[in-house]
Scaffold this motif. Structure first.
Motif, mmCIF file in Angstrom:
data_model
loop_
_atom_site.group_PDB
_atom_site.id
_atom_site.type_symbol
_atom_site.label_atom_id
_atom_site.label_comp_id
_atom_site.label_asym_id
_atom_site.label_seq_id
_atom_site.Cartn_x
_atom_site.Cartn_y
_atom_site.Cartn_z
ATOM 1 N N ILE A 161 93.122 60.504 17.949
ATOM 2 C CA ILE A 161 91.879 60.551 17.192
ATOM 3 C C ILE A 161 92.351 60.389 15.815
ATOM 4 N N THR A 218 88.594 57.604 22.493
ATOM 5 C CA THR A 218 89.236 57.758 21.194
ATOM 6 C C THR A 218 88.769 57.022 20.050
ATOM 7 N N GLN A 259 89.875 54.594 8.043
ATOM 8 C CA GLN A 259 89.712 54.713 6.771
ATOM 9 C C GLN A 259 90.386 53.993 5.947
ATOM 10 N N ALA A 288 86.806 58.241 16.712
ATOM 11 C CA ALA A 288 87.391 58.117 15.573
ATOM 12 C C ALA A 288 86.766 57.256 14.557
ATOM 13 N N TYR A 289 85.913 56.401 15.022
ATOM 14 C CA TYR A 289 85.038 55.666 14.319
ATOM 15 C C TYR A 289 83.930 56.291 13.730
ATOM 16 N N GLN A 307 79.645 65.288 10.975
ATOM 17 C CA GLN A 307 81.026 64.609 11.137
ATOM 18 C C GLN A 307 82.142 65.991 10.789
ATOM 19 N N LEU A 366 84.974 67.198 13.024
ATOM 20 C CA LEU A 366 86.371 66.727 12.637
ATOM 21 C C LEU A 366 87.160 68.125 12.741
ATOM 22 N N ARG A 409 91.525 57.373 13.425
ATOM 23 C CA ARG A 409 90.627 57.649 12.313
ATOM 24 C C ARG A 409 91.184 57.506 11.008
ATOM 25 N N LEU A 467 84.172 59.662 13.200
ATOM 26 C CA LEU A 467 84.595 60.792 12.323
ATOM 27 C C LEU A 467 85.155 59.985 10.896
ATOM 28 N N SER A 468 85.526 58.778 11.134
ATOM 29 C CA SER A 468 85.980 58.171 9.660
ATOM 30 C C SER A 468 84.810 57.558 8.880
ATOM 31 N N ARG A 469 83.580 57.500 9.148
ATOM 32 C CA ARG A 469 82.507 57.048 8.420
ATOM 33 C C ARG A 469 81.639 58.237 7.799
#
Length: 314
Positions: free
Chosen positions: A180, A118, A188, A122-123, A133, A137, A184, A125-127
């Protein structure tokens, strides 16, 4: 004119202003009246009693002797005589003690795998600018609308050779799309300047995640970990459909068999215990509750911060 005469009008003006401000406030921002406070206190007390009374019956029954249970019709609110015979029989190397060890191992390993997957997902998809990406997502969010059925999941587990193994209790539900998204959103909200400063110092993505993101995300990681751990500990349906060997049963399956279906409790030698049935059942329930009750106080201080993640923007 004295100073008291000068202060009196000012105090009066302040009182008038406070009354005017209080009268113009919306109803939900005003201080509750005394009857409302009393009614809330009564409601909280009643709710606590509704929750604690069944728990008291379960614990008291598990600590009662056979004679005490016969006198009280099978259950006890306050036992007249205490006995730990039910716990001794349950934990004397039989089915329940083995199921407790299995459930603990599945919960620990499953929670660790779920948290790692997770946090990494999450990291990534957050960048902004991560590889694929947006499509990834979109796939994660798509699972909120379309979920696989029981038969396709069972066939997938069978084709992977996971039937009748402990991995069938962990891997099919190892990652939650909801968790997730929660992690995320927390990532952010971390200032981009911190990440930029780490990159200027030469930190890699792994170093940034380990040294900056995770220390600032203890609250959400703790709450998500608690959700995963409780889910693994309380899950019995996966064990019911994937495990064929009764020696691999988790505690929840044992709880279902002995408490709901009334099956006799056997030891490793195959003998049936002679402890009162109600005491055995309540003892198994207490043992199933203890790990969650012990884990919650350590995570409780992070609950409000973790659950409210992403609730307020701006």
């Amino acid at each position: 004119m004295s100073t008291t005469e000068l202060k009196a009008p000012a105090a009066t003006v302040r009182k008038l202003r406070s009354r005017t401000a209080a009268s113009t406030r919306p109803s939900w921002s005003k201080a509750p009246s005394i009857p409302i406070r009393v009614s809330k206190a009564i409601a909280v007390i009643v709710l606590c009693l509704v929750i604690l009374f069944p728990l008291l019956i379960v614990v008291s029954t598990s600590l009662s002797t056979a004679e005490s249970l016969r006198q009280n019709g099978g259950f006890a609110i306050i036992p007249t005589s205490f006995s730990i015979e039910a716990y001794r029989q349950v934990l004397s190397g039989g089915v329940v003690s083995r199921a407790v060890v299995i459930s603990l191992l599945v919960t620990i390993v499953g929670t660790a795998i779920s948290l790692i997957c997770t946090v990494l997902a999450a990291y990534a998809l957050s960048r902004k600018g991560s590889l694929f990406q947006k499509p990834l997502l979109g796939l994660v969010l798509l699972t909120f609308l379309f979920t696989p059925g029981l038969i396709p999941v069972y066939l997938m587990v069978k084709q992977l050779g996971l039937l009748d193994t402990y991995w069938s209790l962990i891997l099919p539900g190892a990652v939650s799309a909801f968790n997730i998204v929660i992690v995320r959103g927390f990532f952010q909200n971390i200032p981009q300047e911190l990440i930029d400063s780490a990159k200027i110092d030469g930190a890699s993505e792994w170093r940034t995640l380990w040294s900056i993101m995770l220390p600032l995300s203890k609250a959400v990681v703790a709450v998500v970990g608690l959700f995963y751990a409780v889910g693994y500990w309380n899950s019995f349906f996966n064990a019911l459909i994937y495990l064929q060997d009764s020696s691999k049963w988790t505690l929840q399956l044992v709880l279902r068999s002995y408490v709901l279906q009334g099956a006799p409790l056997l030891t490793d030698t195959g003998t049936v215990v002679d402890t009162p049935t109600a005491a055995i059942q309540m003892a198994v329930i207490v043992i199933a509750m203890v790990p969650v009750l012990c884990a919650y106080p350590f995570v409780q201080r992070h609950m409000s911060a973790g659950v409210m993640t992403g609730a307020v923007k701006g």
